[in-house]
Design a protein around this motif. Structure first.
Motif, PDB file in Angstrom:
ATOM      1  N   ILE A   1     -10.174  -2.064  -3.544  1.00 62.01           N
ATOM      2  CA  ILE A   1      -9.153  -3.109  -3.394  1.00 62.01           C
ATOM      3  C   ILE A   1      -9.817  -4.413  -2.958  1.00 62.01           C
ATOM      4  O   ILE A   1     -10.602  -4.446  -2.015  1.00 62.01           O
ATOM      5  CB  ILE A   1      -8.088  -2.733  -2.338  1.00 62.01           C
TER       6      ILE A   1
ATOM      7  N   SER B   1       1.982  -4.900  -6.512  1.00 59.15           N
ATOM      8  CA  SER B   1       0.858  -4.240  -5.841  1.00 59.15           C
ATOM      9  C   SER B   1       0.075  -3.252  -6.713  1.00 59.15           C
ATOM     10  O   SER B   1      -1.085  -3.012  -6.492  1.00 59.15           O
ATOM     11  CB  SER B   1       1.345  -3.507  -4.589  1.00 59.15           C
TER      12      SER B   1
ATOM     13  N   PHE C   1      -7.067   7.502  -4.148  1.00 60.15           N
ATOM     14  CA  PHE C   1      -5.674   7.488  -4.611  1.00 60.15           C
ATOM     15  C   PHE C   1      -4.950   8.792  -4.314  1.00 60.15           C
ATOM     16  O   PHE C   1      -3.734   8.812  -4.182  1.00 60.15           O
ATOM     17  CB  PHE C   1      -5.619   7.187  -6.115  1.00 60.15           C
TER      18      PHE C   1
ATOM     19  N   CYS D   1       0.003   0.194   7.819  1.00 57.63           N
ATOM     20  CA  CYS D   1      -1.050  -0.072   6.834  1.00 57.63           C
ATOM     21  C   CYS D   1      -2.012  -1.159   7.313  1.00 57.63           C
ATOM     22  O   CYS D   1      -3.198  -1.126   6.988  1.00 57.63           O
ATOM     23  CB  CYS D   1      -0.449  -0.426   5.478  1.00 57.63           C
TER      24      CYS D   1
ATOM     25  N   MET E   1      -4.520   8.358  -0.466  1.00 58.60           N
ATOM     26  CA  MET E   1      -4.216   6.968  -0.091  1.00 58.60           C
ATOM     27  C   MET E   1      -4.941   6.539   1.201  1.00 58.60           C
ATOM     28  O   MET E   1      -4.536   5.606   1.882  1.00 58.60           O
ATOM     29  CB  MET E   1      -2.701   6.728   0.043  1.00 58.60           C
TER      30      MET E   1
ATOM     31  N   TRP F   1      -5.224  -9.269  -3.265  1.00 56.81           N
ATOM     32  CA  TRP F   1      -4.639  -7.967  -3.555  1.00 56.81           C
ATOM     33  C   TRP F   1      -4.745  -7.566  -5.028  1.00 56.81           C
ATOM     34  O   TRP F   1      -3.814  -7.742  -5.828  1.00 56.81           O
ATOM     35  CB  TRP F   1      -3.178  -7.868  -3.094  1.00 56.81           C
TER      36      TRP F   1
ATOM     37  N   ILE G   1     -10.387   3.016  -1.809  1.00 58.72           N
ATOM     38  CA  ILE G   1      -9.177   3.802  -1.610  1.00 58.72           C
ATOM     39  C   ILE G   1      -9.264   5.109  -2.403  1.00 58.72           C
ATOM     40  O   ILE G   1      -9.711   5.112  -3.555  1.00 58.72           O
ATOM     41  CB  ILE G   1      -7.911   2.988  -1.981  1.00 58.72           C
TER      42      ILE G   1
ATOM     43  N   LEU H   1       0.816  -1.211   0.000  1.00 63.06           N
ATOM     44  CA  LEU H   1       0.000   0.000   0.000  1.00 63.06           C
ATOM     45  C   LEU H   1       0.855   1.270   0.000  1.00 63.06           C
ATOM     46  O   LEU H   1       0.666   2.152  -0.832  1.00 63.06           O
ATOM     47  CB  LEU H   1      -0.940  -0.020   1.217  1.00 63.06           C
TER      48      LEU H   1
ATOM     49  N   SER I   1      -1.167   5.938  -7.293  1.00 54.55           N
ATOM     50  CA  SER I   1      -0.864   6.845  -6.189  1.00 54.55           C
ATOM     51  C   SER I   1      -0.831   8.313  -6.613  1.00 54.55           C
ATOM     52  O   SER I   1      -0.168   8.665  -7.581  1.00 54.55           O
ATOM     53  CB  SER I   1       0.475   6.443  -5.560  1.00 54.55           C
TER      54      SER I   1
ATOM     55  N   ILE J   1      -6.235  -4.166  -7.283  1.00 56.51           N
ATOM     56  CA  ILE J   1      -6.765  -2.803  -7.196  1.00 56.51           C
ATOM     57  C   ILE J   1      -7.426  -2.427  -8.510  1.00 56.51           C
ATOM     58  O   ILE J   1      -6.849  -2.627  -9.582  1.00 56.51           O
ATOM     59  CB  ILE J   1      -5.643  -1.781  -6.906  1.00 56.51           C
TER      60      ILE J   1
ATOM     61  N   THR K   1      -0.106  -0.251  -6.671  1.00 54.25           N
ATOM     62  CA  THR K   1      -0.497   0.990  -5.997  1.00 54.25           C
ATOM     63  C   THR K   1       0.230   2.190  -6.594  1.00 54.25           C
ATOM     64  O   THR K   1      -0.361   3.250  -6.756  1.00 54.25           O
ATOM     65  CB  THR K   1      -0.207   0.925  -4.478  1.00 54.25           C
TER      66      THR K   1
END
Ligand SMILES: [Zn+2]
Length: 269
Positions: A95, A81, A201, A173, A204, A100, A199, A74, A87, A102, A83
């Motif tokens: 998520i 991931s 972005f 996290c 976060m 895992w 989430i 995360l 981000s 996204i 992310t």
């Protein structure tokens, strides 16, 4: 003379019979009354107890298995991931935690300034299968209009595993995830939230989608949620505040010729 004696004793017996009958009826009614009220109060006790047995609880936070925070899926830069891809973007995602995955909800598309749509397509539908347990995410977005609909079919593996999460998330996290996973739970049992979380972005931050939530506002986005036994449906809309500044960003009033109103009226004919 004998006949009148008989008559009198007959009358007496009848009176006693009637009195006896009344006494029996009164007793029965009294008994029924007592029964009714004791049942009612018992029921009240049971429902009061049931209410007290349920409360909102967060899953316990295990210790992270990571030794390096950079490995966090995360806040770090863990390879699988994704992310990092999202981000800082002005967008909302969901998520699927156990496996895992996204997904950007693609509520609106836009360039860096967030004003102009970057594509000219209408409705865009994507269906993604996640993991091996039948989890399916289907997204139908109309990002030109700022609307998106997401349906998640939970599949077989729907209860969040903090144990699995502890293998890919750092300690802070994990705490953050637990905070966003509060769910109604029976006293003495472990909370069993669905392994889904929203989430933002840009910040976060994580947002809860458990069954107690039917609506959520995240910055300029409003999301409505509908829960069934096997699915979560989210209808997300871009709902920016309509300020003077926002209005000026669109068509400037002064620039519109006065005949514009006539033109639009004419086009309706
Ligand atoms: Zn982290």
């Amino acid at each position: 003379m004998k006949k009148s004696m008989n008559d009198r004793s007959m009358k007496k017996r009848t009176v006693w019979l009637i009195l006896g009958g009344i006494a029996v009826i009164v007793c029965v009614l009294w008994w029924a009354y007592i029964q009714f009220w004791s049942n009612a109060s018992e029921k009240e006790d049971v429902s009061a107890k049931r209410e007290a047995d349920w409360s909102f609880q967060k899953p316990k936070v295990p210790e992270t298995k990571l030794t390096d925070q950079e490995e966090c899926a995360l806040c770090g830069s863990r390879k699988e991931s994704m992310t990092g891809m999202f981000s800082g973007k002005d967008a909302i995602g969901i998520i699927s935690v156990n496996d895992w995955y996204i997904m950007d909800l693609k509520i609106k598309s836009g360039n860096e300034k967030g004003n102009m749509p970057e594509d000219t397509e209408g409705k865009n539908t994507t269906r993604t299968t996640v993991g091996k347990n039948g989890r399916v995410l289907e997204r139908s977005s109309e990002s030109l209009r700022g609307i998106s609909e997401i349906v998640v079919d939970y599949g077989e593996d729907r209860v969040l595993s903090m144990e699995k999460a502890s293998q890919i998330l750092c300690q802070s996290c994990l705490e953050k995830l637990s905070e966003a996973m509060e769910v109604k739970c029976e006293e003495g049992k472990e909370p069993e939230p669905v392994d889904l979380v929203l989430i933002d972005f840009e910040t976060m931050e994580l947002y809860c989608v458990q069954e107690q939530y039917t609506k959520k506002s995240i910055r300029d986005y409003t999301l409505w949620m509908a829960h069934t036994e096997d699915t979560l449906e989210i209808n997300a809309v871009y709902t920016p505040v309509r300020t003077e500044a926002g209005k000026n960003a669109g068509i400037k009033e002064n620039a519109v010729p006065s005949s514009a109103t006539d033109d639009s009226a004419a086009s309706l004919k």
